[in-house]
Design a protein around this motif. Structure first.
Motif, mmCIF file in Angstrom:
data_model
loop_
_atom_site.group_PDB
_atom_site.id
_atom_site.type_symbol
_atom_site.label_atom_id
_atom_site.label_comp_id
_atom_site.label_asym_id
_atom_site.label_seq_id
_atom_site.Cartn_x
_atom_site.Cartn_y
_atom_site.Cartn_z
ATOM 1 N N ASN A 1 0.553 -1.507 0.024
ATOM 2 C CA ASN A 1 -0.178 0.578 0.102
ATOM 3 C C ASN A 1 1.014 1.243 -0.148
ATOM 4 N N SER A 2 2.017 1.109 -0.171
ATOM 5 C CA SER A 2 2.912 2.501 0.049
ATOM 6 C C SER A 2 4.142 2.588 -0.471
ATOM 7 N N GLY A 3 5.015 2.641 -0.151
ATOM 8 C CA GLY A 3 6.506 2.405 -0.931
ATOM 9 C C GLY A 3 6.947 2.124 0.275
ATOM 10 N N ALA A 4 7.403 2.132 1.799
ATOM 11 C CA ALA A 4 7.641 1.696 2.670
ATOM 12 C C ALA A 4 7.117 0.478 2.617
ATOM 13 N N GLU A 5 6.270 -0.181 2.663
ATOM 14 C CA GLU A 5 5.929 -1.171 2.634
ATOM 15 C C GLU A 5 6.395 -2.154 1.217
ATOM 16 N N ALA A 6 5.942 -1.714 -0.080
ATOM 17 C CA ALA A 6 7.453 -1.705 -0.581
ATOM 18 C C ALA A 6 8.721 -2.577 -0.683
ATOM 19 N N ASN A 7 8.922 -1.580 0.162
ATOM 20 C CA ASN A 7 10.732 -2.118 0.152
ATOM 21 C C ASN A 7 10.350 -2.537 1.755
ATOM 22 N N GLU A 8 10.329 -3.103 2.320
ATOM 23 C CA GLU A 8 9.820 -4.366 3.564
ATOM 24 C C GLU A 8 9.707 -5.588 2.800
ATOM 25 N N PHE B 1 16.898 6.767 0.961
ATOM 26 C CA PHE B 1 15.731 7.010 1.757
ATOM 27 C C PHE B 1 15.047 6.042 1.133
ATOM 28 N N HIS B 2 14.511 5.141 2.364
ATOM 29 C CA HIS B 2 13.997 4.130 1.788
ATOM 30 C C HIS B 2 12.292 4.106 2.187
ATOM 31 N N GLY B 3 12.220 4.589 3.308
ATOM 32 C CA GLY B 3 10.683 4.630 4.328
ATOM 33 C C GLY B 3 10.562 4.993 6.043
ATOM 34 N N ARG B 4 9.981 5.384 6.026
ATOM 35 C CA ARG B 4 9.383 5.747 7.959
ATOM 36 C C ARG B 4 9.458 4.324 8.169
ATOM 37 N N VAL C 1 16.610 -2.144 -6.927
ATOM 38 C CA VAL C 1 16.584 -1.028 -6.694
ATOM 39 C C VAL C 1 14.986 -0.652 -6.023
ATOM 40 N N ASP C 2 15.169 0.226 -5.447
ATOM 41 C CA ASP C 2 13.748 1.482 -5.078
ATOM 42 C C ASP C 2 12.884 2.479 -5.747
ATOM 43 N N GLU C 3 12.516 2.128 -6.693
ATOM 44 C CA GLU C 3 11.937 2.809 -7.406
ATOM 45 C C GLU C 3 10.954 3.548 -6.937
ATOM 46 N N VAL C 4 10.665 3.402 -5.991
ATOM 47 C CA VAL C 4 9.754 4.357 -5.092
ATOM 48 C C VAL C 4 8.952 5.970 -6.360
ATOM 49 N N GLN C 5 9.745 6.385 -5.714
ATOM 50 C CA GLN C 5 9.791 7.180 -6.293
ATOM 51 C C GLN C 5 10.568 8.262 -7.786
ATOM 52 N N ALA D 1 6.093 2.762 -5.906
ATOM 53 C CA ALA D 1 4.814 3.127 -5.315
ATOM 54 C C ALA D 1 4.611 4.526 -6.112
ATOM 55 N N LYS D 2 4.811 5.129 -5.278
ATOM 56 C CA LYS D 2 4.389 6.831 -5.866
ATOM 57 C C LYS D 2 3.657 6.576 -6.575
ATOM 58 N N GLY D 3 3.842 6.833 -7.835
ATOM 59 C CA GLY D 3 3.379 6.977 -9.770
ATOM 60 C C GLY D 3 2.315 6.262 -9.741
HETATM 61 C C1 LIG Z 1 8.804 8.173 -0.746
HETATM 62 C C2 LIG Z 1 9.579 7.076 -1.282
HETATM 63 C C3 LIG Z 1 9.829 5.855 -0.079
HETATM 64 C C4 LIG Z 1 8.566 5.718 0.862
HETATM 65 O O1 LIG Z 1 7.761 6.279 -0.127
HETATM 66 P P1 LIG Z 1 6.412 5.713 1.165
HETATM 67 O O2 LIG Z 1 4.459 5.335 0.106
HETATM 68 O O3 LIG Z 1 5.787 6.920 2.267
HETATM 69 O O4 LIG Z 1 6.131 4.727 2.868
HETATM 70 C C5 LIG Z 1 10.121 5.282 -0.130
HETATM 71 N N1 LIG Z 1 11.434 5.332 -1.432
HETATM 72 C C6 LIG Z 1 11.984 6.190 -1.840
HETATM 73 C C7 LIG Z 1 13.090 6.269 -2.985
HETATM 74 C C8 LIG Z 1 10.564 7.410 -1.622
HETATM 75 O O5 LIG Z 1 11.199 8.128 -2.757
#
Ligand SMILES: *Cc1c(COP(=O)(O)O)cnc(C)c1O
Length: 384
Positions: A100-107, A135-138, A219-223, A248-250
């Motif tokens: 449901n989010s970037g952090a969760e995808a990374n988990e 940066f990989h999440g909160r 590879v963290d392609e959340v952004q 995640a994001k887009g």
């Molecule tokens: C925003 C971001 C995250 C975290 O995504 P959330 O949806 O806020 O949990 C993780 N990795 C990267 C590279 C981001 O830009």
């Protein structure tokens, strides 16, 4: 209704709000509660890549809402399987876990990397190397993965098993690798860290080292994913295939959805009950994401790449700009005082973001030329 007052009273104070409440959006424009119009060069932190109130996405989401909103992952789901197929075909990876989010995808990525190694090598090979300034999440584990000391000052104890190496430095990577290393995790363009694209030779070297030692490349392609850098995924411009990719994001153009994509080596790593999510792959979010992906086609990506070159040139020519960094429509502008530039932009009707000491632009992928030029002319007024 005094939004500001209610926010102060009832919303946990973890955010530093800009002094504006947007109530409507259309295409590349936002409208605030007083009816003032803004050009949106922030896309809700890279989320609304196809703009606001996108007709095709609205149609798909409303259509799905009228059918069924949620079923849980106990049952098959058509929108989920269709979206997974699309993501695999675009990326060349093999299977998808929806979060449901970037952090969760990374988990999920971290769990998969550790399970792959556990299954193949046993208990003690579980360490993950990440990059300084990443940066990989909160969540507690993704904070651990984040290579910035400022994120490691409270909330102890953090998840063990992470170490950090300087970006673009292969020898520091080589000396950090031990026989306990199971994966390297990185952003190809560090977003929150200041919109910094990693060197291509570094990534090529890193991938080679990792492949030789069966160390997974995450590879963290959340952004950077979903067209942000001018190709559907940024890795396409670096010429390799990740073992694990998160995004995640887009992906949902505003709907909360994350995905962890697993390559050939990991396609059977997740087994029954090893991971799960109640909301993950929600049908409404998947329907929205499908309609998003379908619009991020070669023609749109080609336009992003062409325009990006022009934007980099234009911004670099402004007197008060000390440098321009990034890739595609993910742009960092080095300025004297990013906060005051952001405020001046807002005043003139342009929404921008910051990253560290830079102004960060995450421009809508489908912005009309006229709106793009209008936004750039506001930046010229402030920065030239
Ligand atoms: C925003 C971001 C995250 C975290 O995504 P959330 O949806 O806020 O949990 C993780 N990795 C990267 C590279 C981001 O830009």
């Amino acid at each position: 209704m005094d939004i500001k007052k209610l926010d102060k009273q009832y919303i946990a104070s973890s955010y530093n709000r800009q002094d504006v409440a947007f109530v409507k959006g259309k295409g590349s424009y936002l409208i605030d509660e007083n009816g003032k119009k803004y050009i949106d060069f922030g896309c809700g932190i890279g989320v609304n890549g196809l703009g606001h109130s996108n007709k095709k996405i609205l149609k798909a989401v409303k259509g799905q809402l009228n059918k069924i909103t949620h079923t849980s992952n106990l049952y098959y789901s058509e929108p989920q399987t269709k979206l997974a197929e699309k993501l695999c075909k675009i990326s060349g990876l093999k299977k998808v876990f929806f979060a449901n989010s970037g952090a969760e995808a990374n988990e999920c990525a971290i769990k998969c990397a550790r399970k792959y190694s556990f299954d193949k090598y046993g208990e003690n090979r579980n360490e993950i190397i990440t990059l300084v300034n990443s940066f990989h999440g909160r969540t507690i584990t993704t904070l651990s993965a984040t290579g910035q000391d400022v994120f490691h000052t409270i909330f102890m104890p953090f998840t063990q098993g992470f170490s950090y190496v300087e970006a673009n430095n292969l020898s520091s990577l080589e000396s950090a690798i031990t026989n306990k290393t199971c994966a390297v995790m990185l952003e190809l363009v560090q977003g929150e860290g200041g919109v910094i694209a990693l060197d291509k030779e570094y990534i090529a070297g890193l991938v080679k080292i990792c492949q030789e030692k069966d160390i997974l490349v995450i590879v963290d392609e959340v952004q950077t994913g979903n067209g942000r850098t001018g190709t559907y995924f940024a890795f396409e411009q670096y010429g390799f295939l990740p073992d694990i990719l998160t995004t995640a994001k887009g992906l949902g153009n505003g709907l909360p959805i994350g995905a962890c994509l697993l390559g050939e080596k990991l396609k059977d790593t997740l087994t029954y009950s090893s991971h799960g999510s109640t909301f993950g792959g929600n049908p409404v979010c998947c329907a929205g994401a499908l309609a998003t992906i379908e619009q991020i086609d070669d023609k749109l990506l080609e336009k992003v790449r062409q325009n990006s070159e022009k934007i980099f040139k234009t911004l670099s020519s402004f007197k008060k700009v000390k440098g321009v960094t990034g890739l595609g429509y993910m742009i960092g502008i080095e300025v004297e005082d990013a906060k005051s530039v952001l405020n001046a932009c807002l005043e003139k009707g342009l929404v921008v973001l910051t990253a560290k000491t830079k102004i960060r632009l995450l421009i809508p992928l489908n912005i009309l030329d006229a709106d793009l030029n209008k936004g750039l002319s506001i930046l010229k007024e402030i920065l030239d």
